[in-house]
Design an enzyme around this catalytic site. Structure first.
Site, short mmCIF file in Angstrom:
data_model
loop_
_atom_site.label_atom_id
_atom_site.label_comp_id
_atom_site.label_asym_id
_atom_site.label_seq_id
_atom_site.Cartn_x
_atom_site.Cartn_y
_atom_site.Cartn_z
N HIS A 148 0.93 -1.28 0.05
CA HIS A 148 -0.06 -0.06 0.20
C HIS A 148 0.92 1.43 0.04
O HIS A 148 1.75 1.60 0.93
CB HIS A 148 -0.88 0.02 1.17
CG HIS A 148 -1.86 1.14 1.40
ND1 HIS A 148 -1.53 2.14 2.46
CD2 HIS A 148 -3.04 1.56 0.68
CE1 HIS A 148 -2.59 3.01 2.26
NE2 HIS A 148 -3.69 2.37 1.12
N GLU A 152 0.35 -0.76 -4.60
CA GLU A 152 -0.95 0.24 -4.84
C GLU A 152 -0.10 1.75 -4.60
O GLU A 152 0.74 1.98 -4.09
CB GLU A 152 -1.85 -0.11 -3.80
CG GLU A 152 -3.14 0.89 -3.78
CD GLU A 152 -3.21 2.07 -3.16
OE1 GLU A 152 -4.06 2.86 -3.08
OE2 GLU A 152 -2.02 2.38 -2.28
N ASP A 190 -1.55 5.99 -5.60
CA ASP A 190 -2.60 7.25 -5.81
C ASP A 190 -2.22 8.14 -6.82
O ASP A 190 -0.78 8.65 -6.91
CB ASP A 190 -2.84 7.87 -4.41
CG ASP A 190 -2.91 7.02 -3.45
OD1 ASP A 190 -4.28 6.21 -3.35
OD2 ASP A 190 -2.09 6.53 -2.58
N HIS A 244 -1.00 11.01 -2.44
CA HIS A 244 -2.23 10.43 -1.73
C HIS A 244 -3.11 11.73 -1.68
O HIS A 244 -4.15 11.72 -2.09
CB HIS A 244 -1.89 9.62 -0.55
CG HIS A 244 -3.14 9.33 0.14
ND1 HIS A 244 -3.88 10.32 0.73
CD2 HIS A 244 -4.18 8.42 -0.26
CE1 HIS A 244 -4.99 9.57 1.37
NE2 HIS A 244 -5.22 8.58 0.79
N GLU A 252 -4.95 4.04 -7.82
CA GLU A 252 -6.10 4.49 -7.40
C GLU A 252 -6.37 6.03 -8.09
O GLU A 252 -5.39 6.60 -7.69
CB GLU A 252 -6.29 4.68 -5.86
CG GLU A 252 -7.62 5.31 -5.43
CD GLU A 252 -7.47 5.37 -3.74
OE1 GLU A 252 -8.13 6.32 -3.33
OE2 GLU A 252 -6.74 4.68 -3.06
#
Length: 247
Positions: free
Chosen positions: A6, A33, A35, A48, A108
């Site tokens: 993450h 993962e 952003d 993020h 994301e």
């Protein structure tokens, strides 16, 4: 079970930096993962928050700053300010890093608070330019964004992100219906809303369940019993050990 680092190996290294991603390459995991936001001059960057200030110095919204302005930002942690790999990276940099590996990238799109015009098409074009369509999974809390992705390229896998806020306004039945309407392969619920009913009903509809953000051994053991399909964690090496010991 799919295990994703993450924001990179962010439990030990600065989140969403090339340094954290490089520290994920040798782990026995499914993928990373990250952003994505978009700068004032249209560059897709990995960060993020919609604003600077928490991880990097400076202030202001990403969408109102140029990429050159972002590159000048330094980590708030003084010990790592001089490290070149601890700047805000572009999505393209991360794609180039991951391409030679077997890892999947969960992108994301951070567009549930700030709307970035054309960000879905920008991401898909970049992914296609690197021939990584089969290695990418795109997630968002914004279901309209997921619908746009499917219209642009139905071959790219997508995931609907949901948390406690979603379930305050929507029943499980409606949430899963929305997943199907968006043609999502996955649902990504927060760990605090996952239960047996969610996993069972999602699987009945052919939707895989991958849970965020799992940093507790106790919670991980619960999720293993519930037979979720994957997890996102800041501590991928530790969680991977727990999975191997309990499967």
């Amino acid at each position: 079970m799919n295990i994703y680092a993450h924001r990179g190996n962010s439990g030990f290294f600065p989140e969403n930096t090339m340094y954290a991603f490089k520290k994920s390459l040798d782990l026995d995991i499914c993928g990373i993962e990250l952003d994505v936001q978009k700068t004032k001059d249209g560059i897709l960057v990995v960060h993020h928050d919609e604003t600077l200030g928490r991880v990097f110095d400076g202030k202001g919204y990403i969408k109102k700053l140029t990429f050159d302005q972002l590159v000048d930002s330094n980590l708030n942690n003084d010990e790592l300010i001089s490290r070149d790999d601890c700047k805000i990276p572009t999505l393209e940099e991360v794609l180039e890093l991951i391409k030679p590996t077997n890892l999947t990238i969960n992108i994301e799109i951070k567009n549930n608070k700030v709307r970035y015009k054309g960000i879905e098409e920008d991401i898909i074009n970049l992914v296609k330019n690197h021939n990584m369509e089969e290695r990418v999974l795109i997630s968002s809390f914004n279901y309209r964004s997921l619908k746009r992705i499917f219209r642009l390229d139905p071959t790219i896998k997508t995931a609907y992100l949901v948390g406690a806020f979603t379930f305050k306004h929507k029943s499980l039945k409606k949430v899963l219906k929305r997943c199907k309407e968006c043609n999502c392969t996955y649902i990504h619920p927060s760990y605090d809303v996952v239960n047996k009913e969610l996993v069972t009903e999602a699987h009945k509809k052919g939707i895989s369940v991958q849970v965020y953000t799992v940093n507790s051994i106790t919670i991980m053991k619960k999720l293993i019993k519930l037979k979720v399909d994957g997890v996102f964690t800041n501590y991928p090496k530790i969680i991977n050990t727990i999975v191997n010991e309990n499967l």
